[in-house]
Design a protein around this motif. Structure first.
Motif, PDB file in Angstrom:
ATOM      1  N   GLU A  42       0.830  -1.206   0.000  1.00  0.00           N
ATOM      2  CA  GLU A  42       0.000   0.000   0.000  1.00  0.00           C
ATOM      3  C   GLU A  42       0.866   1.259   0.000  1.00  0.00           C
ATOM      4  O   GLU A  42       0.594   2.216  -0.720  1.00  0.00           O
ATOM      5  N   TYR A  43       1.892   1.258   0.815  1.00  0.00           N
ATOM      6  CA  TYR A  43       2.801   2.403   0.901  1.00  0.00           C
ATOM      7  C   TYR A  43       3.461   2.681  -0.450  1.00  0.00           C
ATOM      8  O   TYR A  43       3.424   3.808  -0.961  1.00  0.00           O
TER       9      TYR A  43
ATOM     10  N   GLN B 282       1.028   3.944  -3.155  1.00  0.00           N
ATOM     11  CA  GLN B 282       0.693   5.364  -2.986  1.00  0.00           C
ATOM     12  C   GLN B 282       1.830   6.258  -3.459  1.00  0.00           C
ATOM     13  O   GLN B 282       1.612   7.266  -4.133  1.00  0.00           O
TER      14      GLN B 282
ATOM     15  N   ASP C 154       1.789   8.964  -6.657  1.00  0.00           N
ATOM     16  CA  ASP C 154       2.123  10.380  -6.535  1.00  0.00           C
ATOM     17  C   ASP C 154       3.135  10.811  -7.589  1.00  0.00           C
ATOM     18  O   ASP C 154       3.208  11.994  -7.932  1.00  0.00           O
TER      19      ASP C 154
END
Length: 94
Positions: free
Chosen positions: A22-23, A26, A30
């Motif tokens: 998940e990190y 994300q 970005d």
């Protein structure tokens, strides 16, 4: 009432494959290259930099430098680190 602040360490929160996935997803969404390098460094520290160094065939200090705030690793190094972390890079259309 004054308290003591402790430095924040992202690596301490990356305690599962799901958290790491998940990190990194994300960070990739970005689109910030510098942040991606920092994120890979956080994940490598969470998993154990010494083991990642062994798995990539790179020196531990070299990895810290490459994935640090002033790092500028070759793409081949990034791929080696991702492979050592058990990560795969996928492309899809928007």
């Amino acid at each position: 009432m004054a308290g003591t602040l402790v430095p924040f360490d992202m690596a301490t929160l990356l305690d599962s494959d799901e958290a790491i996935s998940e990190y990194l997803s994300q960070v990739l969404a970005d689109g910030d290259t510098d942040e991606l390098l920092r994120a890979l460094g956080h994940v490598a520290r969470a998993r154990g930099m010494t083991q990642i160094a062994r798995d990539t065939g790179l020196g531990r200090e070299s990895l810290y430098k490459a994935l640090g705030s002033q790092g500028n690793p070759e793409f081949a190094t990034i791929i080696k680190v991702m492979k050592a972390l058990g990560l795969k890079l996928h492309a899809s259309t928007a």
